[in-house]
Design a protein around this motif. Structure first.
Motif, mmCIF file in Angstrom:
data_model
loop_
_atom_site.group_PDB
_atom_site.id
_atom_site.type_symbol
_atom_site.label_atom_id
_atom_site.label_comp_id
_atom_site.label_asym_id
_atom_site.label_seq_id
_atom_site.Cartn_x
_atom_site.Cartn_y
_atom_site.Cartn_z
ATOM 1 N N LEU A 47 -3.409 0.874 -0.034
ATOM 2 C CA LEU A 47 -3.381 0.872 1.433
ATOM 3 C C LEU A 47 -2.611 -0.323 1.987
ATOM 4 N N VAL A 48 -2.655 -1.449 1.293
ATOM 5 C CA VAL A 48 -1.872 -2.611 1.726
ATOM 6 C C VAL A 48 -0.383 -2.282 1.688
ATOM 7 N N GLY A 49 0.077 -1.670 0.601
ATOM 8 C CA GLY A 49 1.475 -1.266 0.519
ATOM 9 C C GLY A 49 1.825 -0.210 1.553
ATOM 10 N N VAL A 80 2.602 -7.852 7.739
ATOM 11 C CA VAL A 80 2.261 -7.186 6.477
ATOM 12 C C VAL A 80 3.145 -7.714 5.348
ATOM 13 N N ILE A 81 4.459 -7.863 5.626
ATOM 14 C CA ILE A 81 5.378 -8.385 4.612
ATOM 15 C C ILE A 81 4.966 -9.796 4.193
ATOM 16 N N THR A 82 4.542 -10.605 5.162
ATOM 17 C CA THR A 82 4.070 -11.956 4.836
ATOM 18 C C THR A 82 2.864 -11.896 3.910
ATOM 19 N N GLY A 83 1.941 -10.971 4.219
ATOM 20 C CA GLY A 83 0.785 -10.797 3.353
ATOM 21 C C GLY A 83 1.169 -10.360 1.956
ATOM 22 N N ASP A 91 -0.663 -14.635 -9.512
ATOM 23 C CA ASP A 91 -0.545 -13.844 -10.748
ATOM 24 C C ASP A 91 -1.181 -12.487 -10.494
ATOM 25 N N PHE A 92 -0.431 -11.651 -9.828
ATOM 26 C CA PHE A 92 -0.950 -10.375 -9.354
ATOM 27 C C PHE A 92 -0.738 -9.311 -10.424
ATOM 28 N N GLN A 93 -1.797 -8.608 -10.807
ATOM 29 C CA GLN A 93 -1.715 -7.670 -11.926
ATOM 30 C C GLN A 93 -1.374 -6.247 -11.495
ATOM 31 N N TYR A 94 -1.282 -5.999 -10.204
ATOM 32 C CA TYR A 94 -1.051 -4.640 -9.719
ATOM 33 C C TYR A 94 0.295 -4.519 -9.008
ATOM 34 N N LYS A 95 1.329 -5.155 -9.540
ATOM 35 C CA LYS A 95 2.635 -5.149 -8.873
ATOM 36 C C LYS A 95 3.218 -3.744 -8.773
ATOM 37 N N LEU A 96 3.123 -2.971 -9.859
ATOM 38 C CA LEU A 96 3.653 -1.607 -9.818
ATOM 39 C C LEU A 96 2.903 -0.776 -8.789
ATOM 40 N N GLY A 97 1.584 -0.907 -8.757
ATOM 41 C CA GLY A 97 0.792 -0.164 -7.783
ATOM 42 C C GLY A 97 1.157 -0.535 -6.358
ATOM 43 N N LEU A 98 1.400 -1.818 -6.115
ATOM 44 C CA LEU A 98 1.778 -2.260 -4.773
ATOM 45 C C LEU A 98 3.160 -1.744 -4.395
ATOM 46 N N LEU A 99 4.097 -1.775 -5.330
ATOM 47 C CA LEU A 99 5.441 -1.258 -5.062
ATOM 48 C C LEU A 99 5.402 0.241 -4.753
ATOM 49 N N LEU A 100 4.570 0.975 -5.470
ATOM 50 C CA LEU A 100 4.420 2.403 -5.177
ATOM 51 C C LEU A 100 3.798 2.609 -3.797
ATOM 52 N N GLY A 101 2.868 1.728 -3.415
ATOM 53 C CA GLY A 101 2.277 1.807 -2.083
ATOM 54 C C GLY A 101 3.311 1.555 -1.000
ATOM 55 N N ILE A 102 4.210 0.579 -1.227
ATOM 56 C CA ILE A 102 5.288 0.310 -0.271
ATOM 57 C C ILE A 102 6.218 1.520 -0.176
#
Length: 211
Positions: A47-49, A80-83, A91-102
């Protein structure tokens, strides 16, 4: 059926048909990236992405609809981009998930902006009909990829085996169920879990203990 009984129309210019089918294809990409984001991370990250859709919409609308830039939406999008930058700085472990959300947010904005133009001159039922056709094509093209990647040892594989052999593969089902239970435990740390429903005759108490 709904279009027929509502005295709607199927026949529209070929150019509009192509546009609607392509928008439906984008809609399929949106569904895939949104749910893929949740599966590759969790609902909160997804949802953040997805929240970036307001920024994408604020950029696209002036470009394609020749309207004025909505400063409020741009400001909220930049927040949102700042967040997101703060999240990625750790050290964020969900980078792929966040990119898919974006990506889900981008495709959502794309879908909304182009739909807003077409709905002014094409009936809503007709738009839905052709867009769902495009979405069906998009999902159909992605299905083999999903089946051989994310769906490995997953329920879809079990359904295919059952359809081919007529017999449930309980070993694969147990492996699938074990993965699902592990995901629930890791993500939500439940205090109590129980199973409700009827089991196959081939399910044994030993399998239950192993699970």
């Amino acid at each position: 059926i709904v279009i027929y009984f509502a005295s709607g129309k199927f026949k529209i210019p070929a150019g509009d048909v192509l546009k609607l089918v392509l928008i439906g294809f984008i809609l399929a990409v949106h569904w895939i990236t949104f749910f893929g984001s949740a599966r590759g991370s969790n609902v909160s990250v997804s949802l953040v992405g997805f929240a970036t859709n307001s920024l994408w919409a604020a950029i696209m609308e002036p470009l394609f609809n020749r309207t004025r830039i909505k400063k409020t939406e741009v400001f909220l999008g930049l927040m949102v981009i700042t967040g997101l930058y703060v999240i990625f700085s750790f050290d964020f472990q969900y980078k792929l998930g966040l990119l898919l959300g974006i990506a889900a947010g981008f495709t959502s904005a794309f879908f909304s902006v182009f739909n807003a133009k077409l709905v002014q001159r094409i009936p809503a039922f007709t738009i839905t009909f052709y867009e769902m056709m495009g979405a069906f094509i998009g999902i159909g093209l992605f299905f083999p990829i999903y089946q051989n990647t994310w769906a490995e040892n997953h329920q879809l594989q079990l359904v295919r085996i059952y359809m081919l052999t007529g017999e449930p593969d309980m070993d694969q089902y147990q492996a699938y169920l074990h993965g699902q239970v592990r995901e629930i435990i890791d993500s939500y740390d439940p205090g109590v879990m129980w199973f409700d429903g009827e089991w196959e005759d081939t399910w044994t108490p030993e399998r239950g203990h192993q699970l």
